[in-house]
Design a protein around this motif. Sequence first.
Motif, mmCIF file in Angstrom:
data_model
loop_
_atom_site.group_PDB
_atom_site.id
_atom_site.type_symbol
_atom_site.label_atom_id
_atom_site.label_comp_id
_atom_site.label_asym_id
_atom_site.label_seq_id
_atom_site.Cartn_x
_atom_site.Cartn_y
_atom_site.Cartn_z
ATOM 1 N N GLU A 62 11.185 -23.630 23.201
ATOM 2 C CA GLU A 62 12.158 -22.565 23.428
ATOM 3 C C GLU A 62 12.854 -22.161 22.130
ATOM 4 O OE1 GLU A 62 14.000 -19.611 25.392
ATOM 5 O OE2 GLU A 62 12.398 -20.923 26.149
ATOM 6 N N ARG A 65 10.769 -19.848 20.120
ATOM 7 C CA ARG A 65 10.718 -18.485 20.632
ATOM 8 C C ARG A 65 11.947 -17.664 20.233
ATOM 9 N NH1 ARG A 65 8.440 -20.851 25.705
ATOM 10 N NH2 ARG A 65 6.243 -20.197 25.811
ATOM 11 N N THR A 66 13.011 -18.354 19.870
ATOM 12 C CA THR A 66 14.261 -17.640 19.592
ATOM 13 C C THR A 66 14.725 -17.729 18.145
ATOM 14 O OG1 THR A 66 15.527 -19.598 20.286
ATOM 15 C CG2 THR A 66 15.061 -17.928 21.964
ATOM 16 N N ILE A 90 1.616 -23.442 20.803
ATOM 17 C CA ILE A 90 1.904 -22.556 19.665
ATOM 18 C C ILE A 90 0.632 -21.857 19.193
ATOM 19 C CG2 ILE A 90 2.682 -22.511 17.265
ATOM 20 C CD1 ILE A 90 4.461 -24.942 17.965
ATOM 21 N N ALA A 93 -0.746 -19.163 21.712
ATOM 22 C CA ALA A 93 0.229 -18.221 22.262
ATOM 23 C C ALA A 93 -0.342 -16.811 22.255
ATOM 24 C CB ALA A 93 1.515 -18.266 21.438
ATOM 25 N N GLU A 97 4.070 -12.980 22.723
ATOM 26 C CA GLU A 97 5.075 -14.027 22.710
ATOM 27 C C GLU A 97 5.688 -14.155 21.318
ATOM 28 O OE1 GLU A 97 4.065 -17.746 24.380
ATOM 29 O OE2 GLU A 97 2.793 -16.889 25.928
ATOM 30 N N ARG A 98 6.949 -14.546 21.298
ATOM 31 C CA ARG A 98 7.655 -14.640 20.024
ATOM 32 C C ARG A 98 7.424 -16.008 19.375
ATOM 33 N NH1 ARG A 98 13.710 -12.754 20.658
ATOM 34 N NH2 ARG A 98 13.515 -13.030 18.388
ATOM 35 N N LEU A 99 6.155 -16.281 19.115
ATOM 36 C CA LEU A 99 5.776 -17.527 18.470
ATOM 37 C C LEU A 99 4.892 -17.220 17.271
ATOM 38 C CD1 LEU A 99 4.916 -19.893 21.470
ATOM 39 C CD2 LEU A 99 6.870 -20.066 19.947
#
Length: 285
Positions: A62, A65-66, A90, A93, A97-99
């Motif tokens: 998490e 992602r942020t 990871i 992904a 996705e913000r990875l």
Amino acid sequence: MARPARDSNDRDKQKVSRERFGNVRVLVADRDIRTATLVQRVLFSFGFAKIDVTNSGDVALEKLRTEPYDLIVTEWQIQPMTGIDLVRAIRRAKADERLRRDIPIIMLTARGDKETVTAARDAGITEFLVKPFSAATISNRLVQVIDNPRIFVEAGEYSGPCRRRRADPPPGMQERRGKRAGSATISPPNEAIRDRLSVPAAELLTEGTVTRAQDALLAAEGDFLAWAKDDIARLEARLPRARRASLRRGPRKRRCSKPATTSSRRRASSATRWAPRSPACSSTT
């Protein structure tokens, strides 16, 4: 006479290391917060300033992602999501996705057998570090990650840095990666940390810097003793009172007679053989 100048030079190098590494964001994931603290201390000694620590794989995912992290140091046995599952999540992904799929990942574990190393490599780690570690081994892995980044490969079920460390094919062999149509997708290596440092990491992680980090690591031995005492106290608190008293007294000693030696057995046998017979046992005529 040259010592003050040398000390000044070391301080200047330390200042430069903190300026360069200070903007690199690192995420450390380890179920044992004490081990994570040791890694954090070493990185602080190197000059890293932005280091986050978690003992949960789910929380680590998490955070990724942020937050815009540049490097991950994860333990194999984190829970509930293991380190291997975190790496796979990871590397595989989806694009929306913000990875950062190509983020460098150093796997930290106490298991150094061939099967473990192979499983971690096939999951997509960048470097492998076996516990117990030292400041020098962490420094070596950082230099490999930053100064020698590898291309990112997507081939079949594998996504991660190229598992072959050499950029060029072996002598007499032709390059086979990506030759077949649709067999693999190759992306440039992640050079974000190297670009941010603008100098090789090997020039920043000097012998003096690594020595100071190792001193900080050794200084934590006193903390380990305190942690061990706390663990023992918590374990004793869970035991019944009678059991706690028994453990404090220690094991009971068994009382046994001194074993007879060969000479003492021989004397006893001789005395029995020549002893006079009692009247009750003598024959009457």
